[in-house]
Scaffold this motif. Structure first.
Motif, PDB file in Angstrom:
ATOM      1  N   GLY A 141      -0.955   5.147 -11.927  1.00 25.35           N
ATOM      2  CA  GLY A 141      -0.130   4.022 -12.358  1.00 25.35           C
ATOM      3  C   GLY A 141       0.619   4.239 -13.652  1.00 25.35           C
ATOM      4  N   ARG A 179       0.858  -1.177   0.000  1.00 25.74           N
ATOM      5  CA  ARG A 179       0.000   0.000   0.000  1.00 25.74           C
ATOM      6  C   ARG A 179       0.896   1.230   0.000  1.00 25.74           C
ATOM      7  NH1 ARG A 179      -2.811  -3.658   3.445  1.00 25.74           N
ATOM      8  NH2 ARG A 179      -4.890  -4.120   2.626  1.00 25.74           N
ATOM      9  N   PRO A 183       2.450   6.691  -8.793  1.00 27.39           N
ATOM     10  CA  PRO A 183       1.415   5.913  -8.097  1.00 27.39           C
ATOM     11  C   PRO A 183       0.011   6.448  -8.315  1.00 27.39           C
ATOM     12  CG  PRO A 183       2.650   7.283  -6.552  1.00 27.39           C
ATOM     13  CD  PRO A 183       3.361   7.368  -7.867  1.00 27.39           C
ATOM     14  N   VAL A 184      -0.119   7.719  -8.673  1.00 32.31           N
ATOM     15  CA  VAL A 184      -1.447   8.275  -8.960  1.00 32.31           C
ATOM     16  C   VAL A 184      -1.788   7.970 -10.413  1.00 32.31           C
ATOM     17  CG1 VAL A 184      -2.881  10.338  -9.016  1.00 32.31           C
ATOM     18  CG2 VAL A 184      -1.074  10.134  -7.296  1.00 32.31           C
ATOM     19  N   GLN A 210      -2.165   4.150  -3.912  1.00 27.39           N
ATOM     20  CA  GLN A 210      -2.087   2.966  -4.781  1.00 27.39           C
ATOM     21  C   GLN A 210      -1.912   1.715  -3.931  1.00 27.39           C
ATOM     22  OE1 GLN A 210       1.301   2.818  -7.470  1.00 27.39           O
ATOM     23  NE2 GLN A 210       0.137   1.726  -9.036  1.00 27.39           N
ATOM     24  N   THR A 211      -2.507   0.626  -4.389  1.00 32.67           N
ATOM     25  CA  THR A 211      -2.272  -0.694  -3.805  1.00 32.67           C
ATOM     26  C   THR A 211      -1.763  -1.607  -4.917  1.00 32.67           C
ATOM     27  OG1 THR A 211      -4.021  -0.398  -2.152  1.00 32.67           O
ATOM     28  CG2 THR A 211      -3.301  -2.655  -2.609  1.00 32.67           C
ATOM     29  N   ILE A 212      -0.600  -2.228  -4.685  1.00 37.91           N
ATOM     30  CA  ILE A 212       0.082  -3.000  -5.727  1.00 37.91           C
ATOM     31  C   ILE A 212       0.225  -4.441  -5.268  1.00 37.91           C
ATOM     32  CG2 ILE A 212       2.162  -3.124  -7.156  1.00 37.91           C
ATOM     33  CD1 ILE A 212       2.761  -0.252  -6.050  1.00 37.91           C
TER      34      ILE A 212
END
Length: 431
Positions: free
Chosen positions: A274, A222, A271-272, A233-235
């Motif tokens: 991707g 996260r 992250p915003v 973002q969650t990856i």
């Protein structure tokens, strides 16, 4: 015929024993041995030109400079000494301790293992400035204390606090992380710091709070934006990938096994949304050990916003994590010893050199240091080899201290450095 310090000490011991016998026989004074053995076993100086040297109650886990205090962490306690003259200021029971803040705003964060909560102490007095009873993990920075609190593992919150005032800066839901992160500064997916074995890992003191933090849990990461405290973002990385949050970007390293070797590719993503900001093929960030299985078990090497890579020809390269630019590109004979956002220390042959990213050139050089390691701190670049420690101004190479010593450098402040060997601690002021 025997010679050297050992024979001298043996002769001294025999002579001292004769004196004891004479004293006992002539004065009937009982048991002068404690004073005698104290003299025989007295520790010699750690290094020349120290301001003070202090015997400790045990081997320290860590030593840090917090304002005008020196904080010494042991396995089950922490104590503080004055930086000017090593006068003991206070002591407290604790299983871990870390310094947050900077200069006059520094504080000491302490806690117990397997126990929720922590205390924020004044470094000069040991007085409790703030206490928490719910956090399981704490990260300490120059400009923030960040803690993680979980309710039964189902709902976790990440909260940032001003170190000195204790004011809450922001708080954000971190989902279900359980209790996989605990105590002080648990590892996060970022850069693996390059540092000499003759220097403590935390010699530079607390870093500035990065723009992004990655919280790992159950195969996911996260990503938290620390400017306002929000989840961006969650990856979930694939099995052949490793993710590191570096320089305001999410770096994804992919390792593909083919033809008995590993082929690597790296992307830096925003992250915003991707979006991929930069991409490098054939760049090895040393996330996997040598071999063809490509199992990536390590964070990328580097420091702060800079990552260290190796190109397909074996040449090392330093890269800006934010935009993927080359900051320095070496030859096959050069190797990076340590790096931060502004400088790198590079060895080539028996020469150790300081390289400035802003000036794009070598700004100092030390010859005859083939076996030396290095560390970078805000106040000095440390070049350490067996029996010698040199502190240099990072931007010019001006020598701030150069001492012959077997001690390890534990902390560096604006005006000097702390050396430790065994149970002895000393302060070497800078010129």
């Amino acid at each position: 015929m025997a010679s050297g310090g050992g024979s001298w000490k043996g002769f001294t011991l025999v002579a001292a024993t004769a004196v004891v016998i004479t004293v006992l026989a002539t004065t009937n004074v009982w048991n002068p041995f404690p004073q005698l053995w104290s003299w025989i076993n007295a520790s010699g100086p750690i290094a020349p030109n120290t301001r003070w040297q202090q015997s400790l109650g045990g081997s320290p886990q860590s030593v840090a400079i917090a304002g005008d205090a020196v904080i010494v962490e042991y396995r089950t306690s922490v104590e503080a000494y004055g930086l000017t003259a090593a006068v003991k200021l206070w002591s407290s029971d604790a299983d871990w301790a870390a310094v947050a803040g900077k200069g006059a705003n520094a504080v000491v964060v302490t806690g117990r293992l397997l126990t929720k909560g922590y205390q924020v102490l004044d470094p000069a007095t040991g007085a409790v400035r703030r206490a928490d009873t719910g956090a399981s993990a704490v990260w300490t920075y120059q400009d923030a204390i960040v803690d993680l609190s979980c309710s039964g593992g189902d709902e976790c919150r990440l909260t940032a606090w001003d170190p000195r005032s204790g004011k809450q800066l922001w708080t954000v839901s971190a989902g279900s992380l359980g209790f996989v992160l605990d105590a002080a500064n648990p590892d996060l997916p970022d850069t693996r710091r390059l540092i000499s074995g003759d220097v403590d890992d935390d010699v530079a003191g607390p870093p500035a709070l990065p723009g992004l933090l990655g919280l790992p849990h159950d195969g996911e990461i996260r990503v938290i934006d620390t400017a306002g405290g929000r989840l961006v973002q969650t990856i979930r990385p694939a099995r052949d990938q490793r993710v590191a949050v570096v320089g305001g970007r999410v770096l994804t390293v992919t390792g593909t096994a083919e033809d008995g070797t590993c082929y690597y590719g790296v992307t830096g993503g925003d992250p915003v949304g991707g979006r991929v900001v930069w991409r490098r093929d054939g760049l090895n960030l040393r996330t996997a050990d040598n071999g063809s299985n490509c199992e990536q078990e390590h964070d990328p090497a580097g420091g702060y916003n800079v990552v260290l890579g190796v190109d397909p020809y074996g040449r090392e390269v330093l890269i800006n994590g934010y935009d993927g630019r080359n900051l320095w590109y070496g030859d096959k004979e050069s190797s990076v010893l340590t790096v931060d956002d502004t400088y790198a220390v590079i060895r080539k042959g028996d020469s150790v050199r300081g390289y400035s990213f802003t000036k794009d050139k070598v700004v100092w050089r030390q010859d005859g240091r083939a076996e030396a390691g290095a560390a970078l701190t805000p106040y000095a670049a440390i070049v350490a080899s067996k029996g010698r420690v040199t502190a240099l101004a990072p931007g010019s190479g001006a020598v701030r201290a150069d001492v012959r010593t077997e001690a390890k450098v534990f902390a560096v402040g604006p005006d000097g450095m702390i050396l430790v060997v065994g149970r002895e601690m000393a302060y070497v002021p800078f010129a």
